[in-house]
Design a protein around this motif. Structure first.
Motif, PDB file in Angstrom:
ATOM      1  N   LYS A 114       0.837  -1.201   0.000  1.00 56.12           N
ATOM      2  CA  LYS A 114       0.000   0.000   0.000  1.00 56.12           C
ATOM      3  C   LYS A 114       0.873   1.252   0.000  1.00 56.12           C
ATOM      4  CE  LYS A 114      -3.821   2.374   2.287  1.00 56.12           C
ATOM      5  NZ  LYS A 114      -3.354   3.647   1.758  1.00 56.12           N
ATOM      6  N   GLY A 115       1.984   1.214   0.712  1.00 61.01           N
ATOM      7  CA  GLY A 115       2.904   2.352   0.729  1.00 61.01           C
ATOM      8  C   GLY A 115       3.456   2.669  -0.654  1.00 61.01           C
ATOM      9  N   TYR A 116       3.805   1.622  -1.408  1.00 55.54           N
ATOM     10  CA  TYR A 116       4.292   1.851  -2.780  1.00 55.54           C
ATOM     11  C   TYR A 116       3.172   2.384  -3.674  1.00 55.54           C
ATOM     12  CZ  TYR A 116       8.920  -0.090  -2.022  1.00 55.54           C
ATOM     13  OH  TYR A 116      10.208  -0.292  -1.582  1.00 55.54           O
ATOM     14  N   GLN A 117       1.955   1.904  -3.477  1.00 55.09           N
ATOM     15  CA  GLN A 117       0.823   2.425  -4.244  1.00 55.09           C
ATOM     16  C   GLN A 117       0.583   3.897  -3.911  1.00 55.09           C
ATOM     17  OE1 GLN A 117      -2.250  -0.313  -3.081  1.00 55.09           O
ATOM     18  NE2 GLN A 117      -1.627  -1.864  -4.573  1.00 55.09           N
ATOM     19  N   ASP A 118       0.673   4.220  -2.622  1.00 51.68           N
ATOM     20  CA  ASP A 118       0.493   5.614  -2.197  1.00 51.68           C
ATOM     21  C   ASP A 118       1.580   6.506  -2.789  1.00 51.68           C
ATOM     22  OD1 ASP A 118      -1.829   5.182  -0.721  1.00 51.68           O
ATOM     23  OD2 ASP A 118      -0.746   4.854   1.156  1.00 51.68           O
ATOM     24  N   SER A 165       0.939   7.246  -6.433  1.00 53.24           N
ATOM     25  CA  SER A 165      -0.168   8.177  -6.668  1.00 53.24           C
ATOM     26  C   SER A 165       0.080   9.559  -6.066  1.00 53.24           C
ATOM     27  CB  SER A 165      -1.477   7.592  -6.116  1.00 53.24           C
ATOM     28  OG  SER A 165      -1.440   7.565  -4.699  1.00 53.24           O
ATOM     29  N   ASN A 168       0.438  10.211  -2.833  1.00 53.65           N
ATOM     30  CA  ASN A 168      -0.177  10.320  -1.513  1.00 53.65           C
ATOM     31  C   ASN A 168       0.893  10.149  -0.429  1.00 53.65           C
ATOM     32  OD1 ASN A 168      -1.703  10.196   0.804  1.00 53.65           O
ATOM     33  ND2 ASN A 168      -2.801   8.330   0.240  1.00 53.65           N
ATOM     34  N   LYS A 224       1.085  11.524   2.482  1.00 56.41           N
ATOM     35  CA  LYS A 224       0.479  11.330   3.807  1.00 56.41           C
ATOM     36  C   LYS A 224       0.196   9.844   4.042  1.00 56.41           C
ATOM     37  CE  LYS A 224      -3.230  12.984   6.768  1.00 56.41           C
ATOM     38  NZ  LYS A 224      -4.404  13.839   6.883  1.00 56.41           N
ATOM     39  N   GLY A 225      -0.287   9.157   3.008  1.00 57.66           N
ATOM     40  CA  GLY A 225      -0.520   7.718   3.116  1.00 57.66           C
ATOM     41  C   GLY A 225       0.770   6.951   3.318  1.00 57.66           C
ATOM     42  N   VAL A 226       1.825   7.357   2.601  1.00 60.92           N
ATOM     43  CA  VAL A 226       3.140   6.723   2.766  1.00 60.92           C
ATOM     44  C   VAL A 226       3.593   6.863   4.211  1.00 60.92           C
ATOM     45  CG1 VAL A 226       5.577   6.850   2.135  1.00 60.92           C
ATOM     46  CG2 VAL A 226       3.831   7.100   0.362  1.00 60.92           C
ATOM     47  N   SER A 252       1.976   7.281   6.866  1.00 55.26           N
ATOM     48  CA  SER A 252       1.163   6.573   7.860  1.00 55.26           C
ATOM     49  C   SER A 252       1.691   5.170   8.145  1.00 55.26           C
ATOM     50  CB  SER A 252      -0.307   6.511   7.416  1.00 55.26           C
ATOM     51  OG  SER A 252      -0.456   5.601   6.336  1.00 55.26           O
ATOM     52  N   SER A 253       2.520   4.636   7.243  1.00 59.96           N
ATOM     53  CA  SER A 253       3.074   3.292   7.462  1.00 59.96           C
ATOM     54  C   SER A 253       4.475   3.338   8.078  1.00 59.96           C
ATOM     55  CB  SER A 253       3.112   2.511   6.149  1.00 59.96           C
ATOM     56  OG  SER A 253       4.020   3.097   5.236  1.00 59.96           O
TER      57      SER A 253
END
Length: 129
Positions: free
Chosen positions: A9-13, A16, A18, A20-22, A24-25
Motif C-alpha cells: 500500500k505504501g508503494y501504491q500511495d 499516486s 499520496n 500522507k498515506g506513505v 502513515s506506514s
C-alpha cells in the motif's frame, strides 16, 4: 493488515503522490539509509525521522528527476524484514538522460510500522552522462 500488505500500500500511495498515506506506514523515528551515489545525499546517506526523510530526500525527487517511478517486480517477505526488488525509471534532469536502473529496498518493521529503510540502487545508470 500484515507488513507485506502495509508495504504494498505504501508503494501504491507513493506512485499516486499520496505522501500522507506513505508516512502513515512509517514509524516517526524511521532510520532511512539512502544510496550514497546520488549527488543530493549528504554524508553517509543516513536520515532519522519521517519528516527529515520527507524534507531531505523525498522533496528533492522532483528537483533531480522527471517522471520518476518505481517499478516493483517482487517482494521477498521475511515477516518483519521485507525486500522490494525492482527498477527506477525516469529522466535525470542534469543530463536529460532517460534511465532504467536496478533498485532494491530492504524494509524492517516493528509493531506494524516501517522502522528502517535501506536502499541499494544503480546510481551510475541514472546519473552518468
Amino acid at each position: 493488515m500484515g507488513n507485506l500488505e502495509i508495504l504494498k500500500k505504501g508503494y501504491q500511495d507513493f506512485a499516486s503522490g499520496n505522501i500522507k498515506g506513505v508516512l502513515s506506514s512509517w514509524h516517526k523515528d524511521i532510520v532511512w539509509e539512502e544510496c550514497i551515489g546520488f549527488p543530493y545525499v549528504n554524508d553517509d546517506g543516513r536520515y532519522v525521522g519521517a519528516q527529515t526523510v520527507v524534507d531531505e530526500v523525498l522533496a528533492l525527487i522532483p528537483e533531480y528527476y522527471e517522471n520518476f517511478k518505481i517499478e516493483v517486480f517482487d517482494f521477498v517477505d521475511g515477516g518483519d524484514k521485507i525486500v522490494m526488488v525492482g527498477h527506477y525509471t525516469g529522466t535525470w534532469k542534469a543530463t536529460g538522460k532517460k534511465f532504467k536502473a536496478n533498485a532494491t529496498h530492504t524494509w524492517t518493521f516493528k509493531d506494524g510500522k516501517a522502522i528502517h529503510f535501506f536502499q541499494a540502487a544503480d546510481s551510475a545508470a541514472i546519473i552518468k552522462p
